[in-house]
Design an enzyme around this catalytic site. Sequence first.
Site, PDB file in Angstrom:
ATOM      1  N   LYS A   1       0.832  -1.218   0.000  1.00 18.96           N
ATOM      2  CA  LYS A   1       0.000   0.000   0.000  1.00 18.96           C
ATOM      3  C   LYS A   1       0.857   1.254   0.000  1.00 18.96           C
ATOM      4  O   LYS A   1       0.643   2.162  -0.796  1.00 18.96           O
ATOM      5  CB  LYS A   1      -0.901   0.001   1.244  1.00 18.96           C
ATOM      6  CG  LYS A   1      -1.574   1.325   1.515  1.00 18.96           C
ATOM      7  CD  LYS A   1      -2.483   1.287   2.721  1.00 18.96           C
ATOM      8  CE  LYS A   1      -1.793   1.523   4.059  1.00 18.96           C
ATOM      9  NZ  LYS A   1      -1.489   2.934   4.369  1.00 18.96           N
ATOM     10  N   ASN A   2       1.846   1.306   0.912  1.00 22.55           N
ATOM     11  CA  ASN A   2       2.583   2.553   1.092  1.00 22.55           C
ATOM     12  C   ASN A   2       3.651   2.783   0.030  1.00 22.55           C
ATOM     13  O   ASN A   2       4.342   3.810   0.059  1.00 22.55           O
ATOM     14  CB  ASN A   2       3.182   2.616   2.503  1.00 22.55           C
ATOM     15  CG  ASN A   2       2.098   2.831   3.549  1.00 22.55           C
ATOM     16  OD1 ASN A   2       0.952   3.145   3.203  1.00 22.55           O
ATOM     17  ND2 ASN A   2       2.442   2.653   4.815  1.00 22.55           N
TER      18      ASN A   2
ATOM     19  N   ARG B   1      -5.033  10.714   4.395  1.00 22.30           N
ATOM     20  CA  ARG B   1      -3.968  11.704   4.541  1.00 22.30           C
ATOM     21  C   ARG B   1      -2.920  11.603   3.442  1.00 22.30           C
ATOM     22  O   ARG B   1      -2.288  12.598   3.076  1.00 22.30           O
ATOM     23  CB  ARG B   1      -3.254  11.510   5.877  1.00 22.30           C
ATOM     24  CG  ARG B   1      -4.130  11.585   7.065  1.00 22.30           C
ATOM     25  CD  ARG B   1      -3.298  11.396   8.308  1.00 22.30           C
ATOM     26  NE  ARG B   1      -2.255  12.397   8.371  1.00 22.30           N
ATOM     27  CZ  ARG B   1      -2.430  13.612   8.853  1.00 22.30           C
ATOM     28  NH1 ARG B   1      -3.582  13.981   9.328  1.00 22.30           N
ATOM     29  NH2 ARG B   1      -1.440  14.472   8.865  1.00 22.30           N
TER      30      ARG B   1
ATOM     31  N   CYS C   1      -5.833  13.306  13.140  1.00 20.98           N
ATOM     32  CA  CYS C   1      -5.681  11.905  12.768  1.00 20.98           C
ATOM     33  C   CYS C   1      -5.779  11.063  14.022  1.00 20.98           C
ATOM     34  O   CYS C   1      -5.447  11.513  15.118  1.00 20.98           O
ATOM     35  CB  CYS C   1      -4.321  11.727  12.103  1.00 20.98           C
ATOM     36  SG  CYS C   1      -3.846  10.029  11.830  1.00 20.98           S
TER      37      CYS C   1
ATOM     38  N   ARG D   1       0.461  14.534  13.248  1.00 17.40           N
ATOM     39  CA  ARG D   1       0.889  14.326  11.870  1.00 17.40           C
ATOM     40  C   ARG D   1       0.874  15.600  11.018  1.00 17.40           C
ATOM     41  O   ARG D   1       0.160  15.687  10.006  1.00 17.40           O
ATOM     42  CB  ARG D   1       0.060  13.214  11.209  1.00 17.40           C
ATOM     43  CG  ARG D   1       0.153  11.910  11.973  1.00 17.40           C
ATOM     44  CD  ARG D   1      -0.588  10.797  11.309  1.00 17.40           C
ATOM     45  NE  ARG D   1       0.152  10.226  10.192  1.00 17.40           N
ATOM     46  CZ  ARG D   1      -0.324   9.257   9.419  1.00 17.40           C
ATOM     47  NH1 ARG D   1      -1.534   8.781   9.631  1.00 17.40           N
ATOM     48  NH2 ARG D   1       0.388   8.767   8.438  1.00 17.40           N
TER      49      ARG D   1
ATOM     50  N   ASP E   1       4.297   0.513  12.200  1.00 18.87           N
ATOM     51  CA  ASP E   1       3.124  -0.164  11.630  1.00 18.87           C
ATOM     52  C   ASP E   1       3.017  -1.632  12.058  1.00 18.87           C
ATOM     53  O   ASP E   1       2.057  -2.316  11.687  1.00 18.87           O
ATOM     54  CB  ASP E   1       3.145  -0.071  10.097  1.00 18.87           C
ATOM     55  CG  ASP E   1       2.895   1.347   9.607  1.00 18.87           C
ATOM     56  OD1 ASP E   1       2.415   2.173  10.407  1.00 18.87           O
ATOM     57  OD2 ASP E   1       3.193   1.624   8.431  1.00 18.87           O
TER      58      ASP E   1
ATOM     59  N   ARG F   1      -8.704  -0.539   4.390  1.00 18.16           N
ATOM     60  CA  ARG F   1      -7.799   0.455   3.803  1.00 18.16           C
ATOM     61  C   ARG F   1      -6.436  -0.160   3.524  1.00 18.16           C
ATOM     62  O   ARG F   1      -5.697   0.343   2.667  1.00 18.16           O
ATOM     63  CB  ARG F   1      -7.612   1.627   4.769  1.00 18.16           C
ATOM     64  CG  ARG F   1      -8.890   2.354   5.059  1.00 18.16           C
ATOM     65  CD  ARG F   1      -8.636   3.503   5.967  1.00 18.16           C
ATOM     66  NE  ARG F   1      -7.601   4.361   5.381  1.00 18.16           N
ATOM     67  CZ  ARG F   1      -7.157   5.476   5.931  1.00 18.16           C
ATOM     68  NH1 ARG F   1      -7.639   5.869   7.077  1.00 18.16           N
ATOM     69  NH2 ARG F   1      -6.238   6.188   5.333  1.00 18.16           N
TER      70      ARG F   1
HETATM   71  N1  EPU Z   1       6.234  14.767  10.917  1.00 14.10           N
HETATM   72  C1  EPU Z   1       6.368  16.111  11.189  1.00 14.10           C
HETATM   73  N2  EPU Z   1       6.271  16.997  10.157  1.00 14.10           N
HETATM   74  C2  EPU Z   1       6.084  16.613   8.873  1.00 14.10           C
HETATM   75  C3  EPU Z   1       5.959  15.232   8.602  1.00 14.10           C
HETATM   76  C4  EPU Z   1       6.043  14.338   9.649  1.00 14.10           C
HETATM   77  O1  EPU Z   1       6.536  16.506  12.342  1.00 14.10           O
HETATM   78  O2  EPU Z   1       6.014  17.470   7.986  1.00 14.10           O
HETATM   79  C5  EPU Z   1       6.323  13.789  12.019  1.00 14.10           C
HETATM   80  C6  EPU Z   1       5.010  13.013  12.218  1.00 14.10           C
HETATM   81  O3  EPU Z   1       4.081  13.727  12.988  1.00 14.10           O
HETATM   82  C7  EPU Z   1       5.504  11.750  12.891  1.00 14.10           C
HETATM   83  C8  EPU Z   1       6.884  11.548  12.261  1.00 14.10           C
HETATM   84  O4  EPU Z   1       7.231  12.791  11.677  1.00 14.10           O
HETATM   85  O5  EPU Z   1       5.642  11.968  14.265  1.00 14.10           O
HETATM   86  C9  EPU Z   1       6.975  10.478  11.206  1.00 14.10           C
HETATM   87  O6  EPU Z   1       5.851  10.524  10.356  1.00 14.10           O
HETATM   88  P1  EPU Z   1       5.961  10.255   8.795  1.00 14.10           P
HETATM   89  O7  EPU Z   1       5.861  11.556   8.081  1.00 14.10           O
HETATM   90  O8  EPU Z   1       7.118   9.390   8.491  1.00 14.10           O
HETATM   91  O9  EPU Z   1       4.625   9.450   8.541  1.00 14.10           O
HETATM   92  P2  EPU Z   1       3.796   9.472   7.206  1.00 14.10           P
HETATM   93  O10 EPU Z   1       4.709   9.696   6.066  1.00 14.10           O
HETATM   94  O11 EPU Z   1       2.631  10.393   7.371  1.00 14.10           O
HETATM   95  C10 EPU Z   1       4.018   6.947   6.608  1.00 14.10           C
HETATM   96  C11 EPU Z   1       3.089   5.800   6.384  1.00 14.10           C
HETATM   97  C12 EPU Z   1       2.478   5.383   7.714  1.00 14.10           C
HETATM   98  C13 EPU Z   1       3.621   4.981   8.659  1.00 14.10           C
HETATM   99  C14 EPU Z   1       4.609   6.143   8.795  1.00 14.10           C
HETATM  100  C15 EPU Z   1       5.817   5.796   9.627  1.00 14.10           C
HETATM  101  C16 EPU Z   1       2.341   6.181   4.118  1.00 14.10           C
HETATM  102  C17 EPU Z   1       1.233   6.544   3.190  1.00 14.10           C
HETATM  103  N3  EPU Z   1       2.068   6.199   5.429  1.00 14.10           N
HETATM  104  O12 EPU Z   1       3.246   8.004   7.151  1.00 14.10           O
HETATM  105  O13 EPU Z   1       1.654   4.251   7.468  1.00 14.10           O
HETATM  106  O14 EPU Z   1       3.092   4.651   9.924  1.00 14.10           O
HETATM  107  O15 EPU Z   1       5.069   6.551   7.490  1.00 14.10           O
HETATM  108  O16 EPU Z   1       6.496   4.715   9.096  1.00 14.10           O
HETATM  109  O17 EPU Z   1       3.414   5.848   3.681  1.00 14.10           O
HETATM  110  C18 EPU Z   1      -0.139   2.779   7.834  1.00 14.10           C
HETATM  111  O18 EPU Z   1       0.123   2.240   6.762  1.00 14.10           O
HETATM  112  O19 EPU Z   1      -0.949   2.287   8.666  1.00 14.10           O
HETATM  113  C19 EPU Z   1       0.497   4.050   8.174  1.00 14.10           C
HETATM  114  C20 EPU Z   1       0.017   4.877   9.102  1.00 14.10           C
END
Ligand code: EPU
Length: 419
Positions: free
Chosen positions: A22-23, A93, A117, A122, A306, A398
């Site tokens: 998915k990701n 998101r 969220c 996030r 995850d 999802r």
């Molecule tokens: N963060 C910030 N600012 C930003 C972006 C992120 O402070 O601009 C913080 C977030 O709040 C969090 C940390 O950085 O505390 C890491 O978050 P990240 O941005 O890596 O998460 P994401 O990219 O929103 C993806 C996956 C998630 C997975 C996380 C961590 C996708 C579509 N989603 O989310 O997947 O948990 O990386 O590995 O790739 C899931 O599949 O169930 C899922 C939630």
Amino acid sequence: MDKLQIHGGVPLEGEVRISGAKNATLPIVAGALLADGPVAVSNVPHLQDVTSMIELLGRMGVSVTIDEKMRIEIDPATIRDCTAPYELVKTMRASILVLGPLLARFGQADVSLPGGCAIGARPVNIHVAGLQAMGADIFIEGGYIRARASRLRGARLVLETVTVTGTENLLMAAVLADGQTIIENAAREPEVVDLANFLIAMGAKIQGAGTDRIVVEGVGRLSGTHYEVLPDRIEAGTYLVAGAITGGRVRVKHVRPDHLDAVIVKLEEAGAQVGVGDGWIEVDMRGRRPRAVDIRTAPYPAFPTDMQAQFAALDTIASGVGTITETIFENRFMHMLEMRRMGAEIRLEGNTAIIRGVDHLTAAPVMATDLRASASLVLAGLVAEGRTDIERIYHIDRGYEAIEEKLALLGARIRRVPN
Ligand code: EPU
């Protein structure tokens, strides 16, 4: 709304084929916006989040077709509106992933801010700051990120936190920027590498994906391509835990074992025998009770957030006391409260859950609150005495393709029923 009904107590046995990730699919489908010609993507999982991303592109006027084998063809040439509206972004998101590609390819993007969220705040400040450093004009208006740039400029970006979709958005912006971009403190997740390989197949010049320093030389255009998405390591890990928690033997096929190193270590610590071969992993618990394990989540290659909830389920019925420390998201323990309702002994101290394994869980009606939390409730249901009803399973749809069918093939007594 459907619910899942599970009668626990059956040790799972057999093989399960793992779907595409998915990701990785989500950024790759968004990244197709960067191409001059049609892009075909295969090994796409049949999931609600993928449907949402396709719907988002469709709303922009992009032509998207899907065949019966879930091969998607995307032709960005027909785009007429570079907007990701609130009503779609609020359901997923990851819609934020169109921001970088739209801006780089079409010079403009209006993307709704995702908002709150179920697992944490996030924010997307790192995505926005990186694009600004590349010369984009960005302002927030009416809940939307409005971004404009005639052509982005390469820049050195030092990400303040490791962010997966942030790295992906900036990588997709950089491939068509003028000059060199360096992303420092980049996420190293396999899904980032898969996106980079997809972009390289379209003609992008990228080095260092999979390390914390990605170097991109911008090119003038990218062409269409065909790309096969990598297997889903989190889906694979979830079925391996299903084998371990039920005292069974489960082989996951069509996987990349090297992407699951941190998970395999913990399965072995829990007492499982783990075998690994070309494209498969097998977990064998031989009817034994698992031993409690300690988990601390962190960016790849460390233990994935995850997979935290699934190991929490394992710890609830293990011998001994295990701890789960979540360092990525600030509110990812909702499943703990639901599992307590099934008899689990869990104490929460800040971002750590202390779990004392009990002899058995007892079935109860429970509610899914996010995708991985739902997976952990399914796992708990597989070992609980009696019938567990899990509500709000749209969360699970999802991210897990046909979960009840795959588990039933392994012998689980599970079915989907209308509520
Ligand atoms: N963060 C910030 N600012 C930003 C972006 C992120 O402070 O601009 C913080 C977030 O709040 C969090 C940390 O950085 O505390 C890491 O978050 P990240 O941005 O890596 O998460 P994401 O990219 O929103 C993806 C996956 C998630 C997975 C996380 C961590 C996708 C579509 N989603 O989310 O997947 O948990 O990386 O590995 O790739 C899931 O599949 O169930 C899922 C939630």
